[in-house]
Design an enzyme around this catalytic site. Structure first.
Site, short mmCIF file in Angstrom:
data_model
loop_
_atom_site.label_atom_id
_atom_site.label_comp_id
_atom_site.label_asym_id
_atom_site.label_seq_id
_atom_site.Cartn_x
_atom_site.Cartn_y
_atom_site.Cartn_z
N GLN A 10 0.44 -11.13 51.37
CA GLN A 10 0.47 -12.47 50.78
C GLN A 10 0.15 -13.54 51.83
OE1 GLN A 10 3.54 -12.50 47.97
NE2 GLN A 10 3.34 -14.62 47.38
N SER A 90 3.31 -6.01 54.46
CA SER A 90 4.17 -6.36 53.33
C SER A 90 3.56 -5.85 52.02
CB SER A 90 4.42 -7.87 53.30
OG SER A 90 5.39 -8.21 52.34
N LEU A 91 3.11 -6.75 51.13
CA LEU A 91 2.46 -6.31 49.90
C LEU A 91 1.31 -5.35 50.18
CD1 LEU A 91 -0.32 -7.18 48.09
CD2 LEU A 91 1.73 -6.42 46.90
N HIS A 199 11.51 -11.04 52.59
CA HIS A 199 12.05 -10.15 53.63
C HIS A 199 13.35 -10.69 54.23
CE1 HIS A 199 8.50 -7.69 53.30
NE2 HIS A 199 7.76 -8.78 53.39
N GLN A 248 11.84 -2.30 52.32
CA GLN A 248 10.90 -3.29 52.84
C GLN A 248 11.13 -4.68 52.25
OE1 GLN A 248 7.54 -4.80 51.26
NE2 GLN A 248 6.11 -3.47 52.34
#
Length: 302
Positions: A10, A90-91, A199, A248
């Site tokens: 993102q 991340s994503l 997060h 995560q």
């Protein structure tokens, strides 16, 4: 030469993403068409035409980035280049798992859509903030975070590269930590335009729903290992991936350390598949000896 495929997260999105791929490469066009069918709305139109505010909404951003990366993966596969590891920020870790055969395109898309919706809801129920702290040591930042807890929740969320650590938490906690970081010697502290405290413990609202969606998804063992965000270590077992993707959500992305692991395993080349060149930029700081190519802007990947 060992190669790692990298998938952005993102923040890399922009109106027009995937447009060139879909217009010039039929398999990428079919991926985009399939995405619209699976989701039941025209994600393709949001990706290519906007408006930007709609694309920036977390529930749209996450599937858009996943789809764009999968489209780029189709182009990559046509080149016949072998690869040894995958990783996603991340994503982007979901795109990486798809690329390594961890789940089907459709299952991954449904999963990231649920993830985006849940994180958007968490951002409304538990408003928060994020900021990038530049040129402050991890040790000094840890001291800053400990001193800021009386103002509110604030944690390290992304260890992106030497000299760039993102903090996340309540607006009050991030504000205090930002001021203390400047006083401690940070070169700059840059607030990030995000819809929630990603997060961080403020995302715990989204955890039960994400776990349920993960459990419903069929995971395969990977064809090549993913360097996991949570552990910064290679993982191949489908059963482990389920646990790591849930963790995560509320754990820091240890990107710098994951890339250092990749280098220690012999990686000399990276290829960034998806929107933008964010990860190429981070790698240039982490280890300038590893050249990262962008599938979006560099046609010749040989």
């Amino acid at each position: 030469m060992k190669t790692i495929l990298l998938f952005p997260g993102q923040g890399a999105q922009y109106v027009g993403m995937g447009k060139v791929l879909s217009e010039t490469y039929e398999p990428a066009k079919q991926i985009l068409k399939k995405a619209d069918e699976v989701l039941g709305f025209e994600l393709s139109k949001i990706m290519q035409e906007g408006p930007e505010e709609t694309l920036k909404s977390t529930d749209n951003t996450q599937p858009a980035l996943y789809v764009c990366s999968c489209m780029a993966m189709e182009l990559f596969k046509s080149k016949g280049i072998s690869f040894d590891y995958v990783a996603g920020h991340s994503l982007g870790e979901y795109s990486a798992i798809y690329a390594a055969g961890g789940f089907s395109f459709e299952d991954g898309l449904r999963l990231v859509r649920v993830r985006g919706e849940l994180m958007a809801q968490a951002g409304v129920l538990k408003p928060g903030a994020m900021a990038a702290v530049l040129k402050l040591s991890e040790e000094d930042l840890n001291a800053v975070l400990a001193e800021s807890q009386d103002a509110g929740v604030v944690v390290a969320a992304n260890f992106n590269s030497p000299g760039q650590i993102v903090i996340s938490g309540s607006k009050e906690g991030v504000a205090k930590a930002s001021e203390l970081a400047k006083a401690k010697g940070a070169k700059r502290v840059v607030p990030l335009p995000v819809s929630g405290a990603f997060h961080s413990p403020l995302m715990e609202y989204a955890l039960p729903g994400l776990k349920a969606a993960i459990e419903k998804t069929t995971f395969n063992d990977l064809k090549v290992p993913v360097i996991a965000n949570v552990t910064a270590q290679p993982v191949s077992a489908g059963s482990e991936l389920k646990d790591l993707l849930a963790k995560q959500l509320v754990s820091p992305v240890r990107w710098q350390y994951g890339m250092e692991t990749a280098v220690s395993l012999g990686v000399e080349r990276g290829i960034e598949l998806g929107a933008g060149k964010v990860l190429a930029g981070l790698m240039s700081v982490i280890n300038g000896n590893v050249k990262v190519y962008s599938a979006e802007s560099e046609i010749n990947l040989d």
